[in-house]
Design a protein around this motif. Structure first.
Motif, PDB file in Angstrom:
ATOM      1  N   LEU A   1       0.778  -1.097   0.116  1.00 16.16           N
ATOM      2  CA  LEU A   1       0.155  -0.016  -0.204  1.00 16.16           C
ATOM      3  C   LEU A   1       0.738   1.220  -0.063  1.00 16.16           C
ATOM      4  O   LEU A   1       2.015   1.178   0.726  1.00 16.16           O
ATOM      5  CB  LEU A   1      -0.855   0.071   1.411  1.00 16.16           C
ATOM      6  CG  LEU A   1      -1.661  -1.009   1.587  1.00 16.16           C
ATOM      7  CD1 LEU A   1      -2.417  -1.044   3.086  1.00 16.16           C
ATOM      8  CD2 LEU A   1      -2.556  -1.601   0.309  1.00 16.16           C
ATOM      9  N   GLN A   2       0.695   2.157  -0.850  1.00 14.08           N
ATOM     10  CA  GLN A   2       1.521   3.219  -1.137  1.00 14.08           C
ATOM     11  C   GLN A   2       0.421   4.850  -0.953  1.00 14.08           C
ATOM     12  O   GLN A   2      -0.388   4.780  -1.788  1.00 14.08           O
ATOM     13  CB  GLN A   2       2.193   3.332  -2.283  1.00 14.08           C
ATOM     14  CG  GLN A   2       3.402   4.130  -2.321  1.00 14.08           C
ATOM     15  CD  GLN A   2       3.995   3.781  -3.594  1.00 14.08           C
ATOM     16  OE1 GLN A   2       3.486   3.968  -4.643  1.00 14.08           O
ATOM     17  NE2 GLN A   2       5.331   3.649  -3.687  1.00 14.08           N
ATOM     18  N   GLY A   3       0.751   5.472   0.157  1.00  7.20           N
ATOM     19  CA  GLY A   3       0.174   6.797   0.208  1.00  7.20           C
ATOM     20  C   GLY A   3       1.178   7.910   0.178  1.00  7.20           C
ATOM     21  O   GLY A   3       2.050   7.707   0.681  1.00  7.20           O
ATOM     22  N   LEU A   4       0.607   9.027  -0.430  1.00  2.56           N
ATOM     23  CA  LEU A   4       1.685  10.211  -0.790  1.00  2.56           C
ATOM     24  C   LEU A   4       0.846  11.624  -0.177  1.00  2.56           C
ATOM     25  O   LEU A   4      -0.295  11.804  -0.492  1.00  2.56           O
ATOM     26  CB  LEU A   4       1.746  10.379  -2.113  1.00  2.56           C
ATOM     27  CG  LEU A   4       2.753  11.439  -2.615  1.00  2.56           C
ATOM     28  CD1 LEU A   4       4.198  11.064  -2.137  1.00  2.56           C
ATOM     29  CD2 LEU A   4       2.741  11.626  -3.788  1.00  2.56           C
TER      30      LEU A   4
ATOM     31  N   ASP B   1       9.400  12.250  -0.576  1.00  3.09           N
ATOM     32  CA  ASP B   1       9.538  12.310  -1.947  1.00  3.09           C
ATOM     33  C   ASP B   1      10.306  13.472  -2.528  1.00  3.09           C
ATOM     34  O   ASP B   1       9.329  14.725  -2.250  1.00  3.09           O
ATOM     35  CB  ASP B   1       8.287  12.189  -2.702  1.00  3.09           C
ATOM     36  CG  ASP B   1       8.345  11.862  -4.251  1.00  3.09           C
ATOM     37  OD1 ASP B   1       9.269  12.236  -4.823  1.00  3.09           O
ATOM     38  OD2 ASP B   1       7.315  11.306  -4.689  1.00  3.09           O
ATOM     39  N   LEU B   2      11.352  13.680  -2.738  1.00  2.00           N
ATOM     40  CA  LEU B   2      12.012  14.884  -2.954  1.00  2.00           C
ATOM     41  C   LEU B   2      11.530  15.650  -4.138  1.00  2.00           C
ATOM     42  O   LEU B   2      11.651  16.999  -4.379  1.00  2.00           O
ATOM     43  CB  LEU B   2      13.503  14.805  -3.062  1.00  2.00           C
ATOM     44  CG  LEU B   2      14.275  14.090  -2.077  1.00  2.00           C
ATOM     45  CD1 LEU B   2      15.735  13.888  -2.020  1.00  2.00           C
ATOM     46  CD2 LEU B   2      14.042  14.936  -0.643  1.00  2.00           C
TER      47      LEU B   2
ATOM     48  N   LYS C   1       5.794  13.848   1.752  1.00  2.00           N
ATOM     49  CA  LYS C   1       6.015  12.664   2.464  1.00  2.00           C
ATOM     50  C   LYS C   1       5.440  11.337   2.138  1.00  2.00           C
ATOM     51  O   LYS C   1       4.281  11.701   1.194  1.00  2.00           O
ATOM     52  CB  LYS C   1       5.202  12.677   4.028  1.00  2.00           C
ATOM     53  CG  LYS C   1       5.968  13.814   4.938  1.00  2.00           C
ATOM     54  CD  LYS C   1       7.316  13.711   5.065  1.00  2.00           C
ATOM     55  CE  LYS C   1       7.662  15.056   5.973  1.00  2.00           C
ATOM     56  NZ  LYS C   1       9.084  15.385   5.653  1.00  2.00           N
ATOM     57  N   LYS C   2       5.758  10.237   2.206  1.00  2.00           N
ATOM     58  CA  LYS C   2       5.189   9.199   1.718  1.00  2.00           C
ATOM     59  C   LYS C   2       5.517   7.761   2.778  1.00  2.00           C
ATOM     60  O   LYS C   2       6.275   7.700   3.403  1.00  2.00           O
ATOM     61  CB  LYS C   2       6.241   8.904   0.451  1.00  2.00           C
ATOM     62  CG  LYS C   2       5.754   7.589  -0.580  1.00  2.00           C
ATOM     63  CD  LYS C   2       6.904   7.551  -1.674  1.00  2.00           C
ATOM     64  CE  LYS C   2       6.939   6.567  -2.558  1.00  2.00           C
ATOM     65  NZ  LYS C   2       8.035   6.688  -3.580  1.00  2.00           N
TER      66      LYS C   2
END
Length: 129
Positions: A67-70, A100-101, A106-107
């Motif tokens: 699961l990926q959240g940004l 995440d530059l 943030k991630k």
């Protein structure tokens, strides 16, 4: 006229063979990407149940799902992982956070399994008392 037909037919056949080879190669690359892709990008706009149904289907074919959240979707990602643990019997294997530059956000990445493996918890030094 027969000599013209003989020359053009092989050229057309070669073009067709090359194009079918390109199509097959593209399909293989696409199939590999889909078969290995077990990542779900969570949005804050969709409900948790939508992702839960999707993940239930994905866990039938994959051992683990990420699961990926940004940014603002981090909270939705955590809520989804808790829903999976409490309602579907899934276990959390790994949790990662990052910056995440490129997007300056943030991630979070949470790896979830359908069961069996658990997140390693720290042991107390006094033997659990």
């Amino acid at each position: 006229m027969s000599t013209e037909n003989v020359e053009t037919v092989p050229q057309e056949v070669e073009v067709e063979v090359q194009s079918t080879e390109k199509v097959k190669a593209a399909a293989e690359r696409k199939g590999k990407a889909k078969a290995e892709d077990n990542t779900v990008r969570v949005s804050r706009l969709k409900r948790v149940v939508f992702y839960a149904r999707r993940l239930k289907k994905m866990l039938e074919t994959h051992d683990t799902v990420v699961l990926q959240g940004l940014g603002k979707a981090i909270m939705s990602t955590v809520e989804l992982s808790q829903y999976l643990v409490h309602n579907m019997g899934c276990t959390i294997i790994k949790i990662q956070t990052a910056n995440d530059l490129k997007l300056k956000k943030k991630k979070i990445m949470i790896e979830v399994s359908s069961g069996g493996k658990t997140l390693a918890s720290p042991k107390s030094e006094d033997g659990g008392n």
